[in-house]
Write a protein that holds these residues in place. Structure first.
Motif, PDB file in Angstrom:
ATOM      1  N   UNK A 197      45.093 126.763 -12.376  1.00  0.00           N
ATOM      2  CA  UNK A 197      46.267 127.463 -12.052  1.00  0.00           C
ATOM      3  C   UNK A 197      47.280 126.986 -10.701  1.00  0.00           C
ATOM      4  N   UNK A 198      46.430 126.876  -9.788  1.00  0.00           N
ATOM      5  CA  UNK A 198      46.826 126.375  -8.548  1.00  0.00           C
ATOM      6  C   UNK A 198      47.355 125.199  -8.653  1.00  0.00           C
ATOM      7  N   UNK A 199      46.660 123.990  -9.231  1.00  0.00           N
ATOM      8  CA  UNK A 199      47.436 122.819  -9.217  1.00  0.00           C
ATOM      9  C   UNK A 199      48.531 122.746 -10.289  1.00  0.00           C
ATOM     10  N   UNK A 200      48.576 123.465 -11.471  1.00  0.00           N
ATOM     11  CA  UNK A 200      49.762 123.466 -12.553  1.00  0.00           C
ATOM     12  C   UNK A 200      50.701 124.152 -12.013  1.00  0.00           C
ATOM     13  N   UNK A 201      50.463 124.904 -11.166  1.00  0.00           N
ATOM     14  CA  UNK A 201      51.829 126.088 -10.569  1.00  0.00           C
ATOM     15  C   UNK A 201      52.792 125.102  -9.569  1.00  0.00           C
TER      16      UNK A 201
ATOM     17  N   UNK B  99      48.024 120.859  -2.311  1.00  0.00           N
ATOM     18  CA  UNK B  99      47.426 119.745  -3.458  1.00  0.00           C
ATOM     19  C   UNK B  99      46.226 118.693  -2.900  1.00  0.00           C
ATOM     20  N   UNK B 100      46.639 118.317  -1.676  1.00  0.00           N
ATOM     21  CA  UNK B 100      46.075 117.457  -0.953  1.00  0.00           C
ATOM     22  C   UNK B 100      44.568 118.068  -0.533  1.00  0.00           C
ATOM     23  N   UNK B 101      44.545 119.111   0.020  1.00  0.00           N
ATOM     24  CA  UNK B 101      43.295 120.047   0.370  1.00  0.00           C
ATOM     25  C   UNK B 101      42.399 120.200  -0.912  1.00  0.00           C
ATOM     26  N   UNK B 102      43.008 120.283  -2.386  1.00  0.00           N
ATOM     27  CA  UNK B 102      42.233 120.565  -3.372  1.00  0.00           C
ATOM     28  C   UNK B 102      41.717 119.225  -3.828  1.00  0.00           C
ATOM     29  N   UNK B 103      42.626 118.223  -4.146  1.00  0.00           N
ATOM     30  CA  UNK B 103      42.247 117.015  -4.612  1.00  0.00           C
ATOM     31  C   UNK B 103      41.510 116.094  -3.728  1.00  0.00           C
TER      32      UNK B 103
ATOM     33  N   UNK C 133      56.463 121.045   2.073  1.00  0.00           N
ATOM     34  CA  UNK C 133      55.136 120.455   2.825  1.00  0.00           C
ATOM     35  C   UNK C 133      53.832 121.251   2.743  1.00  0.00           C
ATOM     36  N   UNK C 134      54.060 122.634   2.338  1.00  0.00           N
ATOM     37  CA  UNK C 134      52.924 123.570   2.081  1.00  0.00           C
ATOM     38  C   UNK C 134      52.511 123.219   0.866  1.00  0.00           C
ATOM     39  N   UNK C 135      53.218 123.036  -0.444  1.00  0.00           N
ATOM     40  CA  UNK C 135      52.720 122.614  -1.448  1.00  0.00           C
ATOM     41  C   UNK C 135      51.915 121.464  -1.685  1.00  0.00           C
ATOM     42  N   UNK C 136      52.769 120.423  -1.127  1.00  0.00           N
ATOM     43  CA  UNK C 136      51.746 118.998  -1.080  1.00  0.00           C
ATOM     44  C   UNK C 136      50.405 119.209  -0.113  1.00  0.00           C
TER      45      UNK C 136
ATOM     46  N   UNK D 184      45.247 127.333  -2.042  1.00  0.00           N
ATOM     47  CA  UNK D 184      45.831 128.415  -2.956  1.00  0.00           C
ATOM     48  C   UNK D 184      47.117 129.003  -1.990  1.00  0.00           C
ATOM     49  N   UNK D 185      46.563 129.353  -0.445  1.00  0.00           N
ATOM     50  CA  UNK D 185      47.376 129.904   0.246  1.00  0.00           C
ATOM     51  C   UNK D 185      48.766 128.831   0.360  1.00  0.00           C
TER      52      UNK D 185
END
Length: 309
Positions: A105-109, A143-147, A137-140, A283-284
């Motif tokens: 959900x997080x990555x695909x959103x 993604x970087x934090x998760x991946x 910046x926040x979105x990327x 997520x945040x």
């Protein structure tokens, strides 16, 4: 005074439908996770597109709307299907064989962020405001934090699934830009047409690759598929088109950041999933990023609210 009183119930209906849409699309990740447990990704998405497409055709018939018949429009439906359903939905279903629904959900959103990048590169009608820069910046960062944590641990199945899920979000971004070219058609027409084109592509592939007559799907997977097709696709599209006419396209994009926490919550409640501390931070970041990219400015919000009157 009467006008103001009339506006409030209409706005309440619109906001309720917006929350319903975010819930339906947020829950789709859990439905996919349950579906791919015993149904291969290609077959799952082939059935999803066929069932949802046929339901939309029935709804269009009830509304007296007909699909276009010219070959040029159907070629555009076919291309839209590849960008909006065939490729990203199959990628997402494949990715969720390894990923939890919440993480997917997080990555695909993150698609609004990639939509912004593509509009800068292709249509160039977007401007880089400070708020959008914050959103990117926040979105990327999310993604970087998760991946990135998976990448440090080596190239494993989870990392590949995460990258594929992000690529699906990029496909959605391309579909959003290409879909702007369907002006003049009732919004349900390209939805139904592209879903039927998607089914036409995926069903033969499913017959060859998965041989669905040999499968033995569980009842939970079958119910998840039906819920995915009927509620998270066909019904969600109907609500989406209603909101486009009332909230407007800008206001409707609010579902993009609402569905992230909803999708994660559904996975936690019904699948018993849990996120790592890094994923919660990601997520945040993603919620902040998508909200910054989609929440309209004050003037736009007033304009959108005025459409309820």
């Amino acid at each position: 005074m009467e006008k103001a009183h009339a506006r409030q119930p209409n706005m309440a209906v619109g906001l309720t439908l917006l929350l319903a849409l975010a819930t339906l699309w947020g829950a789709s990740y859990t439905f996919i996770r349950l579906g791919v447990a015993t149904i291969p990704p290609v077959t799952l998405i082939a059935a999803r597109t066929l069932i949802a497409g046929l339901l939309l055709i029935v709804i269009m018939g009830w509304r007296g709307i007909r699909l276009p018949t010219d070959a040029a429009t159907w070629r555009r439906f076919l291309f839209q299907a590849c960008l909006n359903s065939v490729v990203p939905w199959t990628m997402l279903a494949w990715g969720e064989r390894a990923l939890d629904a919440g993480l997917a959900t997080i990555l695909n959103s993150t698609s609004p962020i990639f939509t912004f990048f593509l509009t800068l590169a292709v249509t160039r009608h977007e401007t880089l405001t400070p708020r959008k820069l914050l959103g990117v910046g926040a979105g990327l960062a999310g993604i970087c934090l998760i991946v990135g944590v998976q990448a440090l641990g080596g190239l494993g199945e989870q990392l590949v699934a995460q990258v594929v899920t992000v690529l699906a979000a990029i496909c959605y971004a391309g579909a959003a830009i290409f879909g702007r070219g369907f002006k003049g058609l009732d919004p349900m027409a390209p939805a139904a047409g592209s879903l039927l084109c998607g089914a036409a592509i995926l069903i033969p592939v499913s017959l060859v690759v998965d041989r669905p007559w040999t499968l033995a799907p569980s009842m939970s997977s079958i119910w998840a598929l039906l819920a995915l097709a009927v509620f998270s696709t066909a019904l969600a599209f109907v609500i989406y088109f209603r909101l486009i006419q009332t909230l407007g396209s800008v206001g409707t994009t609010a579902q993009a950041y609402l569905r992230v926490p909803i999708g994660v919550a559904v996975g936690v409640l019904f699948l018993g999933e849990s996120l790592s501390a890094t994923a919660w931070i990601g997520l945040g970041c993603v919620v902040i990023g998508v909200a910054a990219m989609t929440i309209p400015a004050r003037k736009a919000r007033i304009s959108a609210a005025g459409r309820f009157s």
